[in-house]
Scaffold this motif. Structure first.
Motif, PDB file in Angstrom:
ATOM      1  N   LEU A   1       5.130 -13.462  -4.995  1.00 16.66           N
ATOM      2  CA  LEU A   1       5.540 -12.094  -5.326  1.00 16.66           C
ATOM      3  C   LEU A   1       4.514 -11.401  -6.226  1.00 16.66           C
ATOM      4  O   LEU A   1       4.330 -10.181  -6.155  1.00 16.66           O
ATOM      5  CB  LEU A   1       6.904 -12.114  -6.034  1.00 16.66           C
ATOM      6  CG  LEU A   1       8.124 -12.496  -5.195  1.00 16.66           C
ATOM      7  CD1 LEU A   1       9.359 -12.581  -6.081  1.00 16.66           C
ATOM      8  CD2 LEU A   1       8.362 -11.485  -4.077  1.00 16.66           C
ATOM      9  N   LYS A   2       3.875 -12.195  -7.057  1.00 20.47           N
ATOM     10  CA  LYS A   2       2.924 -11.626  -8.013  1.00 20.47           C
ATOM     11  C   LYS A   2       1.727 -10.981  -7.314  1.00 20.47           C
ATOM     12  O   LYS A   2       1.236  -9.920  -7.737  1.00 20.47           O
ATOM     13  CB  LYS A   2       2.454 -12.725  -8.969  1.00 20.47           C
ATOM     14  CG  LYS A   2       1.546 -12.219 -10.084  1.00 20.47           C
ATOM     15  CD  LYS A   2       1.164 -13.368 -11.004  1.00 20.47           C
ATOM     16  CE  LYS A   2       0.257 -12.874 -12.124  1.00 20.47           C
ATOM     17  NZ  LYS A   2      -0.144 -13.976 -13.034  1.00 20.47           N
ATOM     18  N   THR A   3       1.251 -11.604  -6.222  1.00 23.00           N
ATOM     19  CA  THR A   3       0.051 -11.115  -5.546  1.00 23.00           C
ATOM     20  C   THR A   3       0.218  -9.700  -4.991  1.00 23.00           C
ATOM     21  O   THR A   3      -0.570  -8.806  -5.332  1.00 23.00           O
ATOM     22  CB  THR A   3      -0.358 -12.095  -4.430  1.00 23.00           C
ATOM     23  OG1 THR A   3      -0.559 -13.383  -5.004  1.00 23.00           O
ATOM     24  CG2 THR A   3      -1.624 -11.639  -3.733  1.00 23.00           C
ATOM     25  N   PRO A   4       1.222  -9.427  -4.130  1.00 22.07           N
ATOM     26  CA  PRO A   4       1.359  -8.053  -3.620  1.00 22.07           C
ATOM     27  C   PRO A   4       1.754  -7.052  -4.714  1.00 22.07           C
ATOM     28  O   PRO A   4       1.331  -5.896  -4.674  1.00 22.07           O
ATOM     29  CB  PRO A   4       2.467  -8.170  -2.567  1.00 22.07           C
ATOM     30  CG  PRO A   4       3.215  -9.389  -2.906  1.00 22.07           C
ATOM     31  CD  PRO A   4       2.222 -10.325  -3.522  1.00 22.07           C
ATOM     32  N   LEU A   5       2.556  -7.502  -5.700  1.00 18.65           N
ATOM     33  CA  LEU A   5       2.938  -6.598  -6.782  1.00 18.65           C
ATOM     34  C   LEU A   5       1.730  -6.180  -7.618  1.00 18.65           C
ATOM     35  O   LEU A   5       1.604  -5.016  -8.031  1.00 18.65           O
ATOM     36  CB  LEU A   5       3.993  -7.261  -7.683  1.00 18.65           C
ATOM     37  CG  LEU A   5       5.419  -7.310  -7.129  1.00 18.65           C
ATOM     38  CD1 LEU A   5       6.305  -8.147  -8.038  1.00 18.65           C
ATOM     39  CD2 LEU A   5       5.988  -5.907  -6.963  1.00 18.65           C
TER      40      LEU A   5
ATOM     41  N   SER B   1       0.811  -1.693   3.015  1.00 16.61           N
ATOM     42  CA  SER B   1       0.661  -3.035   3.597  1.00 16.61           C
ATOM     43  C   SER B   1       1.257  -4.103   2.676  1.00 16.61           C
ATOM     44  O   SER B   1       1.977  -4.997   3.130  1.00 16.61           O
ATOM     45  CB  SER B   1      -0.819  -3.319   3.856  1.00 16.61           C
ATOM     46  OG  SER B   1      -0.990  -4.639   4.315  1.00 16.61           O
ATOM     47  N   ASN B   2       0.945  -4.006   1.381  1.00 15.62           N
ATOM     48  CA  ASN B   2       1.476  -4.984   0.430  1.00 15.62           C
ATOM     49  C   ASN B   2       2.983  -4.836   0.237  1.00 15.62           C
ATOM     50  O   ASN B   2       3.695  -5.825  -0.005  1.00 15.62           O
ATOM     51  CB  ASN B   2       0.763  -4.850  -0.918  1.00 15.62           C
ATOM     52  CG  ASN B   2      -0.591  -5.545  -0.930  1.00 15.62           C
ATOM     53  OD1 ASN B   2      -0.680  -6.754  -1.088  1.00 15.62           O
ATOM     54  ND2 ASN B   2      -1.656  -4.770  -0.743  1.00 15.62           N
ATOM     55  N   ALA B   3       3.469  -3.586   0.324  1.00  9.82           N
ATOM     56  CA  ALA B   3       4.916  -3.370   0.217  1.00  9.82           C
ATOM     57  C   ALA B   3       5.648  -4.006   1.391  1.00  9.82           C
ATOM     58  O   ALA B   3       6.716  -4.612   1.224  1.00  9.82           O
ATOM     59  CB  ALA B   3       5.205  -1.871   0.146  1.00  9.82           C
TER      60      ALA B   3
END
Length: 455
Positions: free
Chosen positions: A249-253, A282-284
């Motif tokens: 979760l940390k990476t896209p956030l 894209s990350n969302a």
């Protein structure tokens, strides 16, 4: 932490001591009750046997005397029948005592009211046990009606019998005490053997050697030990899962936060803003997919999960899967096709659709440009079956046992670049388990992978 450990250890020792005393006391109480009941029953049985034997002896003596002739009873003899504890009495038809070997018959009262005499006149012989009115001793009586008239009665005083009974009772008490001491000794040993492994189990179950445990509780200890190991493994898996979720979760956030900060600062141009907005989108999407997969796994982990089952056609699900993945397959330049026959089973349609999607999504994502994905459905040995086969990059032999683990990726860079969460095959494994099915994987690196599910 150390103080808590010592406190817990002290509580365990106190609990073990109380438990030992309680079990040992109950064992000894049971032993004492068993010994007392056995002794009482033995004494009663012994007395009944002795009583029967005495009456048999008195009867035998009466028959011998009657055969010799009762008239010889009045003859003088140097032998005193009282030495054997015997007393012989001859009673006439009118109840008058004609002869008595111990007392003066002249002063003796009428005997026609004696129960053994009454019974002898009725049935030929009679017995009684009572306190003698003449001698005041507890006496056994046997009376026999003589053919020539009158009654011959043989009696035996119970003094010698009582002494014998008291001797036997003393012997039984001594033996009972010895048995009780032995029971107490073995009760202590048995209690130690029962409680010691439980104490160790309360302290640290992994230290228990099952070969040293009492045989009857060995399966119980083995089960508890296995459950303890399973719980530890499950706790470790949950801990790893939590750590992996936090990392994923940390990476896209972080990416979303960074791109948004750049846009908000006004430092980007029009083209950069569009690029950063696309990256945020894209990350969302990746974040949303990851959260959906985590929620799905949590639902499947729930032991109280109740699924609604219905008749489902695997071939139809295959068609729907290909239709929903056409754009993704075209984007990756992968051809998809469906083969086989209709195969019906009783299952949860939503989960089976998820199963198809995850298998096919992996097959497309880890494929080659110009590669193919073949979905096959049908019956195998009378059971519904589906197979998803791709011509992709394949899985190394040393990693094939781990692909169903949560967040495990064979090619981490490729998975993240294509939007993979690392949870797809973990979800597949849970769905297969919910349907009591079997899953097999065959893969060769650089050639492709086939995953088959038999329901």
């Amino acid at each position: 932490m150390k103080e808590n450990f010592h406190f817990h250890q002290s509580e365990t020792i106190q609990w073990g001591t109380r438990m030992k005393k309680k079990i040992n006391t109950k064992f000894m109480l049971i032993a004492a009750i068993a010994i007392v009941v056995t002794a009482v029953c033995s004494m009663l049985l012994f007395y009944q046997i002795l009583e029967s034997q005495i009456f048999d002896d008195l009867k035998a003596n009466a028959h011998v005397i009657s055969q010799m002739g009762v008239e010889r009873l009045t003859e003088k003899s140097d032998y005193d029948l009282g030495d054997d504890g015997l007393r012989i009495t001859l009673i006439g038809e009118d109840g008058i005592v004609i002869y008595d070997s111990l007392e003066n018959e002249a002063v003796m009262e009428n005997h026609n009211d004696r129960p053994e005499i009454i019974e002898a006149y009725k049935s030929g012989e009679g017995t009684a046990i009572r306190k003698s009115a003449t001698s005041a001793d507890h006496t056994f009586y046997y009376a026999m009606h003589l053919s020539e008239g009158g009654v011959l009665r043989i009696a035996k005083q119970s003094d010698s019998i009582s002494n014998f009974v008291y001797t036997m009772a003393g012997l039984i008490v001594v033996v009972g005490l010895l048995v009780f001491v032995m029971c107490a000794f073995y009760s202590h040993k048995l209690t130690m053997r029962l409680v010691t492994p439980i104490e160790k189990m309360a302290d640290n179950i992994t230290l228990i050697d099952e070969d040293e445990v009492y045989e009857e509780i060995r399966p119980f200890i083995s089960t508890i030990k296995q459950q303890h190991v399973d719980i530890l493994n499950h706790a470790q898996m949950r801990q790893e899962f939590t750590a992996n979720v936090s990392h994923e979760l940390k990476t896209p956030l972080t990416a979303i936060s960074g791109y948004a900060e750049l846009i908000a600062s006004g430092m980007t141009t029009g083209e950069d803003t569009i690029h950063f907005a696309n990256e945020i989108h894209s990350n969302a999407e990746r974040l949303q997919t990851l959260i959906n997969d985590i929620i799905k796994l949590s639902e499947l982990d729930d032991e109280n999960l109740k699924l609604e089952f219905e008749t489902v056609d695997l071939y139809e699900l295959g068609e729907n899967c290909i239709a929903s993945m056409t754009l993704q397959a075209q984007k990756n330049e992968v051809a998809m096709r469906l083969t086989g026959d209709h195969a019906f089973l009783n299952g949860n349609k939503t989960l089976l659709e998820e199963l198809f999607f995850n298998l096919c999504s992996n097959a497309v994502r880890y494929n080659k440009k110009g590669g193919s994905v073949v979905i096959e459905t049908g019956m195998e040995d009378g059971r519904p079956m589906l197979s998803v086969k791709d011509s992709g990059i394949g899985i190394p032999k040393d990693q094939q046992d781990r692909v169903f683990e949560r967040f495990y990726r064979v090619d981490k860079s490729r998975s993240k670049s294509t939007g993979g969460t690392g949870l797809g095959l973990a979800i597949v494994k849970h769905i297969v388990a919910q349907h009591d099915a079997q899953i097999t994987l065959n893969s060769e690196e650089g050639v492709g992978t086939e995953i088959k599910v038999v329901f």
